[in-house]
Design a protein around this motif. Structure first.
Motif, short mmCIF file in Angstrom:
data_model
loop_
_atom_site.label_atom_id
_atom_site.label_comp_id
_atom_site.label_asym_id
_atom_site.label_seq_id
_atom_site.Cartn_x
_atom_site.Cartn_y
_atom_site.Cartn_z
N ALA A 1 39.07 41.47 42.03
CA ALA A 1 39.41 42.08 41.31
C ALA A 1 41.01 41.69 42.31
O ALA A 1 42.25 41.39 42.13
CB ALA A 1 40.18 43.52 40.68
N GLN A 2 40.85 42.08 43.92
CA GLN A 2 42.17 42.08 44.64
C GLN A 2 42.04 40.81 44.60
O GLN A 2 44.26 39.97 44.51
CB GLN A 2 41.68 41.95 45.98
N LEU A 3 41.31 39.41 44.85
CA LEU A 3 41.99 37.80 44.60
C LEU A 3 42.74 38.19 43.82
O LEU A 3 43.19 37.07 43.35
CB LEU A 3 40.72 37.15 44.57
N ALA A 4 42.72 38.82 42.42
CA ALA A 4 43.83 38.34 41.04
C ALA A 4 44.61 38.69 41.20
O ALA A 4 45.86 37.74 40.14
CB ALA A 4 43.09 38.66 40.13
N GLU A 5 44.45 40.11 41.56
CA GLU A 5 45.89 40.74 41.77
C GLU A 5 46.84 40.17 42.36
O GLU A 5 48.46 39.60 42.49
CB GLU A 5 45.58 41.96 42.58
N LEU A 6 46.32 38.92 43.51
CA LEU A 6 46.64 38.31 44.51
C LEU A 6 47.42 37.23 43.63
O LEU A 6 47.94 35.68 44.35
CB LEU A 6 46.00 37.63 45.57
N GLY A 7 47.11 36.40 42.37
CA GLY A 7 47.02 35.41 42.09
C GLY A 7 46.88 34.54 41.96
O GLY A 7 46.07 33.18 42.09
N LEU A 8 45.34 34.20 43.29
CA LEU A 8 44.26 33.33 43.57
C LEU A 8 43.29 32.83 42.39
O LEU A 8 43.12 31.48 42.93
CB LEU A 8 43.99 33.44 44.94
N THR A 9 43.20 33.72 41.75
CA THR A 9 42.25 33.27 40.96
C THR A 9 42.74 32.28 39.54
O THR A 9 42.28 31.57 39.29
CB THR A 9 41.18 34.13 39.60
N GLY A 10 44.22 32.31 39.55
CA GLY A 10 45.23 31.55 38.67
C GLY A 10 45.54 30.73 39.26
O GLY A 10 47.19 29.79 38.61
N ILE A 11 45.13 30.23 40.79
CA ILE A 11 46.32 29.79 41.16
C ILE A 11 46.82 27.95 40.56
O ILE A 11 47.93 27.32 41.29
CB ILE A 11 45.84 29.51 42.87
#
Length: 345
Positions: A45-55
């Motif tokens: 969830a933190q990675l997604a919040e940083l935009g990394l899962t959707g980079i």
């Protein structure tokens, strides 16, 4: 001609490095080995919040719309901390494959990946075992020249142990047929991106192992002085540092080739995979040697990075596979070789 990364790319790398080093510690990785799935929904969830899962998800579908070249430095940082979560697989393999397939499937799943709601993994024939299949909401599985899109209930899993406890590997048996792609070129591009991801992570793993060894040899004293001051130890670390430095350019070149869909992408990726994994394997060998007997104990953090390096070297094409691709390229009659052809597409 300037081949350096932009200031924005380097700043992004630095911010991601700071986050990962603080959040993905060896202690937390060891804790994940004891959990049921080996994965952390909170970290994802933190990675997604940083935009990394959707980079690499297109902006129109909720992502940042960035390329493999933008992500390659971040993949190195994922390797540096031995990130268990499948971020590199998501950004470099699953998302681009869904984008290539396009249509309703991409429209359905890419926004969910960008938001962190869904995990999608890819299994190609080159990899007999699929990592993270147990947590996947969608598996894109190659059978022959076809890619099938399978959701839970349409496949069976059989767990297989890995030399790296952080890797959760499964043999996947499809119980349904849902062909979404039959393009060999798309499958080849997918394989290239998976190999590129491993090569980039190998760079980070090698650097982390060197850093751990340098720290240990500066603290461990023998004959009244740190063992890191001994010439033999210095030579071990210098050999790794040289090989690691020479591996960086091929990996970055491969990322450029993949991002720009160059005809040389397969050869560039294979070159990168071979040299980066050789550097990581040398780092594992030399760093465990300078640790001495301590290096063989389970409690030493070096094991975390060493075993991941071994595992990545043999996934998305082992050394033999990639050396054969390089060999085929070099021996082709029309291959442009020589210094004057270095920067040709």
């Amino acid at each position: 001609m300037d081949f350096t990364f932009s200031e924005d790319q380097l700043l992004f790398q630095e911010s991601v490095r700071d986050f990962l080093v603080n959040e993905v510690t060896p202690e937390k990785i060891r804790e994940s080995w004891e959990s049921e799935t080996g994965r952390s929904p909170e970290l994802w969830a933190q990675l997604a919040e940083l935009g990394l899962t959707g980079i690499t998800v297109p902006e129109a579908l909720g992502g940042l719309g960035m390329s493999a070249l933008d992500f390659v430095l971040l993949a190195q940082e994922c390797g540096y901390v031995a990130l268990p979560e499948p971020l590199v697989h998501t950004a470099l393999v699953a998302v681009p494959l869904l984008t290539d397939i396009g249509g309703e499937l991409a429209a359905q799943w890419l926004p969910k990946i960008a938001s962190g709601e869904a995990r999608v993994v890819v299994g190609l024939s080159q990899n007999l075992l699929v990592e993270d299949a147990h947590t996947a909401d969608l598996i894109l599985l190659q059978q022959g020249d076809d890619i099938h899109a399978l959701t839970p209930g349409q496949f069976n899993l059989r767990h297989n142990e890995s030399v790296d406890p952080s890797r959760k590997l499964y043999a996947v048996e499809a119980t349904a047929s849902n062909i979404v792609c039959s393009d060999v070129a798309v499958i080849t591009a997918c394989l290239n991106r998976g190999a590129l991801g491993n090569a980039a992570q190998a760079l980070g793993l090698a650097q982390r192992m060197v850093d751990l060894a340098v720290q240990y040899t500066s603290e461990r004293n023998q004959f009244g002085k740190p063992i890191g001051s001994f010439q033999a130890v210095k030579h071990h670390m210098a050999n790794v540092a040289v090989q690691l430095e020479y591996a960086k350019a091929p990996v970055h070149r491969a990322a450029y080739a993949v991002a720009n869909d160059l005809n040389s992408a397969s050869e560039n990726v294979s070159h990168a995979k071979v040299v980066a994994c050789e550097a990581a394997n040398l780092a594992a060998k030399n760093c465990i040697q300078v640790h001495g007997a301590m290096g063989y104990t389970w409690e030493v953090d070096l094991h975390i990075f060493m075993k991941k390096a071994w595992a990545l070297a043999n996934s998305w094409g082992d050394a033999g596979f990639h050396k054969n691709r390089i060999n085929d390229f070099i021996l082709r009659a029309d291959t442009p070789l020589g210094a004057g052809n270095t920067f040709l597409n």
